[in-house]
Design a protein around this motif. Sequence first.
Motif, PDB file in Angstrom:
ATOM      1  N   ILE A  10       0.839  -1.198   0.000  1.00 41.79           N
ATOM      2  CA  ILE A  10       0.000   0.000   0.000  1.00 41.79           C
ATOM      3  C   ILE A  10       0.877   1.252   0.000  1.00 41.79           C
ATOM      4  O   ILE A  10       0.644   2.201  -0.768  1.00 41.79           O
ATOM      5  CB  ILE A  10      -0.933   0.002   1.222  1.00 41.79           C
ATOM      6  N   TRP A  11       1.898   1.265   0.842  1.00 41.10           N
ATOM      7  CA  TRP A  11       2.772   2.434   0.925  1.00 41.10           C
ATOM      8  C   TRP A  11       3.595   2.611  -0.349  1.00 41.10           C
ATOM      9  O   TRP A  11       3.803   3.744  -0.812  1.00 41.10           O
ATOM     10  CB  TRP A  11       3.698   2.300   2.137  1.00 41.10           C
ATOM     11  N   SER A  12       4.059   1.512  -0.933  1.00 41.36           N
ATOM     12  CA  SER A  12       4.841   1.618  -2.166  1.00 41.36           C
ATOM     13  C   SER A  12       3.966   2.064  -3.333  1.00 41.36           C
ATOM     14  O   SER A  12       4.458   2.707  -4.275  1.00 41.36           O
ATOM     15  CB  SER A  12       5.507   0.281  -2.496  1.00 41.36           C
ATOM     16  N   PHE A  13       2.686   1.734  -3.271  1.00 42.39           N
ATOM     17  CA  PHE A  13       1.756   2.186  -4.303  1.00 42.39           C
ATOM     18  C   PHE A  13       1.676   3.714  -4.307  1.00 42.39           C
ATOM     19  O   PHE A  13       1.784   4.357  -5.354  1.00 42.39           O
ATOM     20  CB  PHE A  13       0.377   1.571  -4.051  1.00 42.39           C
ATOM     21  N   GLY A  14       1.517   4.296  -3.132  1.00 40.77           N
ATOM     22  CA  GLY A  14       1.487   5.752  -3.033  1.00 40.77           C
ATOM     23  C   GLY A  14       2.814   6.373  -3.419  1.00 40.77           C
ATOM     24  O   GLY A  14       2.862   7.380  -4.140  1.00 40.77           O
TER      25      GLY A  14
END
Length: 308
Positions: free
Chosen positions: A175-179
Amino acid sequence: MINLLELYVKLVGLVLIGFMLGRKLPSTVPTRLAQFLFWVGVPISIVAFLRQADLSGPIWIAPAIAYLAILLGAFLAWLGIKVQTYFSETIPQKSTQGSLLLAAMIGNTGYLGFPITLAMIGQEYFAWALFYDLLGSFPGAYGLGVALGARFGDNEHNQGHITQVAKAILINPAIWSFGFGLLFRQIAIPDEVAFSLDKLAWTTVALSLVLIGMRLAKLNTWVNLPQVGISLLIKMLLVPFILGCTLPFLGLTGPAAKVIILQMAMPPAFASLVIAETFNLDRNLAVTTLALGSILLLFTLPMWLWLF
């Protein structure tokens, strides 16, 4: 057809390598590999592929369709349970009902859906698969899926499990790498760095298929075939066909529509087994749907590519 044959050679070959390694290596190896992919490999691949993905068009409809697929799968599974109960006059155990619902809802849209999308459609439309998985399947699995696990599982320990799952969602590096990947698209990087990122991303894709083979090697229970058949019929045939026929009315055609259909047609996800084990659902049913679903995909994949 050539692309499909190449995909099958790579897909089956890498999964078989993982299967053989899973039979020989200690059980700690797939666990360590899964941890590496979870914390390092998958986040890097998301950032790398996002740099090359086309984010134009109504891409935000992908997670909305994912939610529709999850809800339709759950409804059809509930209907199947009612029909089975009516004709057999026996009510399946709550744990079996829960696992059947999960298998019909949650697809392997990440570790399996990503490499298939990249091989058959290309990197340009990878963002559609990514949005479907991270903003659709993932919260659906650990949102509605956890709620169903709590409803049909062992209620004595559910509160603690729900808290643990909630923490796992918040710290999920994907999720964080997506952002971060969305922001990183705007930054120019040297060609050597971009090349290294690309190679690391494709290595992660290969390792994810090896990991699937390792996990399948540990599955040795084949039971509840009638319930398994119901869940796979719903997950891999009915849901993608019903919703796939509606995509043109939503303005989705061409490669973007193919990505959505392939994601909907993926076999049950390993998340269904994780939730089943967490909430004491029918683990044997979850195991069997995973194994048979992975085999069935080899026959259904060309059908979807031809039909749509």
